[in-house]
Design an enzyme around this catalytic site. Structure first.
Site, short mmCIF file in Angstrom:
data_model
loop_
_atom_site.label_atom_id
_atom_site.label_comp_id
_atom_site.label_asym_id
_atom_site.label_seq_id
_atom_site.Cartn_x
_atom_site.Cartn_y
_atom_site.Cartn_z
N HIS A 16 0.83 -1.20 0.00
CA HIS A 16 0.00 0.00 0.00
C HIS A 16 0.87 1.26 0.00
CE1 HIS A 16 -3.00 2.74 2.19
NE2 HIS A 16 -3.55 2.48 1.02
N GLU A 43 0.27 -0.69 -4.61
CA GLU A 43 -0.94 0.13 -4.71
C GLU A 43 -0.53 1.58 -4.62
OE1 GLU A 43 -4.27 2.59 -3.39
OE2 GLU A 43 -2.34 2.28 -2.40
N HIS A 58 -1.58 10.66 -3.12
CA HIS A 58 -2.90 10.28 -2.63
C HIS A 58 -3.86 11.44 -2.46
CE1 HIS A 58 -5.92 9.45 0.55
NE2 HIS A 58 -5.98 8.24 0.00
#
Length: 276
Positions: A16, A43, A58
């Site tokens: 992640h 990810e 993000h």
């Protein structure tokens, strides 16, 4: 119980935002660290600058993880490139990640409107569609991104559901029977097909009790309809092991080191080259 015929010999392991115990998420260093642990898949998230540069980042704004501020979509690449994430690595362009880390594959979460057109164009230009899975919490962004990729490439790419698709699959798993087949027909115009659902194990409605989403019933229902189940974001080894025994197909984790160690003990590491 989960159909054993569907279970993978090696579950999908997704790091992640890379592997960044010190907080430098979505940086080249974080993705290299995941690669060095043996990961094939990472990810990450994409936001696009005012001048059309697709970033691995993000948040909508710079404020949380850098010393800068302002919306990514309102700033140029030149205004952003000097910023540092958690005081460490810089914010990378997705194009640089794809070229500098050729052994990695990317699970891409489309976070903003500009990326709906900028991301497919970039993947097409770099010939990188075989190295990605595309998703978004926004079903509209996911659907339009996937359709643009098909227009450019003449083929589809792997994809996991948006929020609406995840909810629909959950409801149908509770109803059972032919509910999924009927629901898919009813919503075909608005919800793009998906081969994977990426879902938290539990959900707590505001002011309500915690609801367990990933259950043997849900996993079995998804598998019967050809849909893999990836669970996020799982960081404790015991929970990872429990989920693997339940039959989930993949785990998304901040603790890529722990998941790699667990899979190694199970004889399932390093991963063989395959889609997650």
């Amino acid at each position: 119980m989960t159909s054993r015929a569907h279970r993978r010999d090696i579950p999908a392991a997704l790091a992640h935002r890379g592997f960044c115990p010190e907080g430098a998420e979505n940086t080249v260093e974080a993705f290299r660290a995941a690669r060095d642990l043996g990961y094939e898949w990472v990810e990450t998230d994409v936001n696009t600058t005012a001048d059309g540069v697709v970033l691995s980042f993000h948040d909508e704004t710079l404020d949380r993880v850098t010393a800068g501020s302002g919306k990514v979509s309102a700033l140029s690449w030149e205004q952003i490139r000097a910023e540092r994430v958690a005081g460490a690595g810089g914010i990378p362009r997705l194009a640089d990640l794809l070229t500098e880390l050729p052994g990695l594959k990317f699970n891409l979460d489309v976070k903003d409107e500009a990326s709906v057109t900028a991301l497919p164009a970039l993947l097409h230009e770099l010939g990188a569609v075989e190295r990605v899975r595309v998703t978004s919490f926004s079903e509209s962004r996911r659907r339009r991104t996937l359709r643009r990729i098909r227009e450019l490439e003449g083929r589809s790419v792997p994809t996991s559901s948006g929020k609406e698709g995840m909810r629909l699959l959950l409801v149908c798993s509770w109803l059972g029977g032919p509910s999924w087949r009927l629901a898919r027909r009813a919503v075909a115009r608005w919800i793009e097909p998906f081969d994977t659902v990426q879902i938290p194990r539990c959900y707590r409605p505001r002011g309500g009790p915690e609801v367990r989403l990933v259950t043997p019933r849900f996993i079995d229902f998804a598998h019967r309809h050809g849909i893999d189940v990836h669970v996020w974001t799982v960081n404790e080894t015991d929970e990872m092991a429990e989920l693997l025994e339940l039959g989930v197909d993949g785990i998304v984790t901040d603790r890529a080191d722990r998941l790699a160690s667990l899979l190694a003990r199970r004889g399932q590491w390093p991963p063989r080259s395959r889609e997650p």
